[in-house]
Design a protein around this motif. Structure first.
Motif, PDB file in Angstrom:
ATOM      1  N   ASP A 339      38.926  35.878  40.875  1.00  0.00           N
ATOM      2  CA  ASP A 339      39.288  35.370  39.175  1.00  0.00           C
ATOM      3  C   ASP A 339      38.699  35.940  38.118  1.00  0.00           C
ATOM      4  OD1 ASP A 339      36.588  34.834  39.020  1.00  0.00           O
ATOM      5  OD2 ASP A 339      36.395  32.688  40.471  1.00  0.00           O
ATOM      6  N   TYR A 340      39.285  35.690  36.475  1.00  0.00           N
ATOM      7  CA  TYR A 340      38.389  36.493  35.705  1.00  0.00           C
ATOM      8  C   TYR A 340      37.699  36.986  35.509  1.00  0.00           C
ATOM      9  CZ  TYR A 340      43.110  36.481  33.964  1.00  0.00           C
ATOM     10  OH  TYR A 340      44.855  36.169  33.883  1.00  0.00           O
ATOM     11  N   GLU A 341      36.379  35.506  35.496  1.00  0.00           N
ATOM     12  CA  GLU A 341      34.752  36.035  35.482  1.00  0.00           C
ATOM     13  C   GLU A 341      34.551  36.768  36.519  1.00  0.00           C
ATOM     14  OE1 GLU A 341      37.013  33.367  35.753  1.00  0.00           O
ATOM     15  OE2 GLU A 341      36.116  32.236  33.528  1.00  0.00           O
ATOM     16  N   THR A 342      35.263  37.128  38.148  1.00  0.00           N
ATOM     17  CA  THR A 342      34.893  37.631  39.172  1.00  0.00           C
ATOM     18  C   THR A 342      34.294  39.517  38.451  1.00  0.00           C
ATOM     19  OG1 THR A 342      35.443  36.532  40.960  1.00  0.00           O
ATOM     20  CG2 THR A 342      34.650  38.344  41.310  1.00  0.00           C
ATOM     21  N   VAL A 344      34.701  40.225  34.995  1.00  0.00           N
ATOM     22  CA  VAL A 344      33.733  41.006  34.040  1.00  0.00           C
ATOM     23  C   VAL A 344      32.176  41.048  34.752  1.00  0.00           C
ATOM     24  CG1 VAL A 344      32.306  40.166  32.226  1.00  0.00           C
ATOM     25  CG2 VAL A 344      35.683  39.490  32.354  1.00  0.00           C
ATOM     26  N   ASN A 345      32.402  40.218  35.645  1.00  0.00           N
ATOM     27  CA  ASN A 345      30.987  40.018  36.224  1.00  0.00           C
ATOM     28  C   ASN A 345      30.057  41.390  36.814  1.00  0.00           C
ATOM     29  OD1 ASN A 345      29.694  37.710  35.534  1.00  0.00           O
ATOM     30  ND2 ASN A 345      30.120  36.856  36.535  1.00  0.00           N
ATOM     31  N   ARG A 361      33.969  42.084  28.426  1.00  0.00           N
ATOM     32  CA  ARG A 361      34.444  40.321  27.841  1.00  0.00           C
ATOM     33  C   ARG A 361      35.747  40.293  27.954  1.00  0.00           C
ATOM     34  NH1 ARG A 361      37.372  40.947  22.461  1.00  0.00           N
ATOM     35  NH2 ARG A 361      36.322  39.579  21.861  1.00  0.00           N
ATOM     36  N   LEU A 362      35.529  39.140  27.892  1.00  0.00           N
ATOM     37  CA  LEU A 362      37.506  38.822  28.785  1.00  0.00           C
ATOM     38  C   LEU A 362      38.061  37.986  27.395  1.00  0.00           C
ATOM     39  CD1 LEU A 362      39.276  37.329  30.915  1.00  0.00           C
ATOM     40  CD2 LEU A 362      38.214  35.380  30.187  1.00  0.00           C
ATOM     41  N   ARG A 364      41.711  36.150  26.062  1.00  0.00           N
ATOM     42  CA  ARG A 364      42.403  35.267  26.940  1.00  0.00           C
ATOM     43  C   ARG A 364      43.625  34.757  25.019  1.00  0.00           C
ATOM     44  NH1 ARG A 364      41.450  32.154  30.994  1.00  0.00           N
ATOM     45  NH2 ARG A 364      39.222  32.698  31.812  1.00  0.00           N
TER      46      ARG A 364
END
Length: 404
Positions: A339-342, A344-345, A361-362, A364
């Motif tokens: 996912d996108y959070e993965t 970014v982290n 940073r993401l 959208r």
């Protein structure tokens, strides 16, 4: 036993089995047992210096026991040349900086000069060092000596090398003046989901992660577009992960994000920003939307935006490729980007031995494709082209003085 021949036979039988310290202790023990003049006799029998034998005698008398796994006390021996000559590493990297090239998918950098030529040049610059030590240092810095054919990337532009020198001179001049210099580019788009990600990682034996192949992914599969900004003067990265499309508007929005989140705090008094970018893609030298959005950014900040593009087919020379993107790729190797959070982290946790720090940073927001920039809009861009390849080197000046 006190004759020289007998001592020599005794030492000869065990000498190859002993290390530096045990030889010294054995010789000292024999010298103590012989009494007065024993150090001289043992010196002639085994060849150790009188000083070493006397040191062994002191160790026996004082009961000195070295740390486990050590022969010498901590701090013994000659200092490393990088300690005795602290400017050596900087001089080496500065000297070969203009000769390096890199691969965005590898943490290695390549240099065509031989280690002997580098050592001779360093010696002339008052940094005497052997070619073997140069090879060791380059290896520690993740350099690798490659053949000249590695420089070929498609058809070479006749002004390729001249443009490299132009960019190198511009970057050095701005950094010396305290002006921010950033290297920008879009990393390859990544599929979001439980897809295979190249590379390996340590896992329990015979328990690999189960992932999907992505040879023919569906158009509905979400993608991530990491756009990177690498600050050359501070060894810091900023990555804006887009979720829509990689367009010229997205590229400049990423630079604007870096400026608002970090740049204006780090460089509050600057009136100029130097941007080095590839010749194609969303920040290409021919892309009208890229220049139009840069004009908007210049008007918003009041800064003059100086841009230098790398010639066609030379994107690997852009600093961001081997100072930021290669380490991001190495950091998430073998890890499915679910996912996108993965993403970014993983990007935010990227570090290097030289202290690289990355902010991520993401984004959208929507960046529609197919945006046409008219000739009339192009005429309103306040651009000043350089005398040398104005298509690659230009300055976009603000039309308004109001800063945001």
């Amino acid at each position: 036993m006190n004759t020289l021949p007998e001592l020599r036979r005794k030492f000869r039988s065990v000498w190859p089995l002993l290390d530096e310290r045990t030889r010294r202790i054995m010789a000292a023990n024999e010298a103590v047992s012989l009494g007065f003049g024993g150090i001289s006799v043992v010196h002639r029998a085994c060849g150790l210096s009188r000083r070493a034998i006397a040191k062994g005698v002191r160790e026996i008398q004082e009961g000195i026991v070295p740390s486990e796994g050590r022969i010498r006390c901590p701090g013994a021996g000659r200092k490393s040349i990088t300690v005795s000559d602290p400017r050596l590493l900087d001089a080496l990297e500065e000297m070969i900086d203009g000769q390096t090239r890199g691969d965005p998918q590898s943490p290695l950098r390549w240099i065509c000069k031989s280690t002997r030529a580098i050592a001779r040049q360093l010696g002339r610059n008052k940094h005497p060092v052997s070619h073997a030590k140069v090879a060791q240092i380059l290896h520690d810095l993740n350099y690798s000596l490659q053949s000249n054919r590695k420089t070929e990337e498609g058809t070479d532009h006749p002004d390729r090398d001249a443009q490299f020198r132009h960019i190198n001179a511009a970057v050095k001049r701005r950094l010396a003046q305290g002006i921010p210099v950033i290297s920008v580019d879009t990393k390859k788009k990544e599929l979001i989901g439980n897809y295979n990600n190249a590379g390996q990682q340590w896992l329990p034996a015979k328990q690999p992660k189960k992932v999907q192949g992505h040879d023919f992914p569906s158009p509905e599969v979400p993608r991530a577009y990491p756009y990177g900004i690498y600050d050359l003067g501070r060894n810091a990265g900023f990555v804006n992960v887009g979720t829509d499309h990689d367009t010229g508007e997205f590229a400049v929005a990423s630079i604007r994000g870096w400026w608002h989140f970090e740049g204006r705090r780090l460089y509050p008094d600057t009136a100029t920003l130097l941007i080095t970018a590839d010749g194609g893609g969303s920040n290409g030298s021919r892309l009208r939307l890229w220049k139009l959005e840069l004009q908007k950014f210049a008007d918003q900040t009041g800064m003059c935006l100086s841009v230098c593009h790398f010639p066609p087919g030379t994107s690997k020379w852009n600093k961001i490729e081997h100072r930021l993107f290669s380490f991001i790729t190495s950091n998430w190797r073998g890890e499915p980007l679910r996912d996108y959070e993965t993403i970014v982290n993983l990007i935010a946790r990227t570090t290097t031995a030289k202290g690289l720090k990355v902010t991520c940073r993401l984004d959208r927001r929507k960046y529609p494709t197919g945006r046409k920039v008219s000739d009339e809009e192009m005429k309103r861009i306040n651009v000043e082209r350089n005398k040398f390849h104005g298509d690659w080197n230009y300055v976009i000046r603000p039309k308004a003085t109001e800063r945001s």
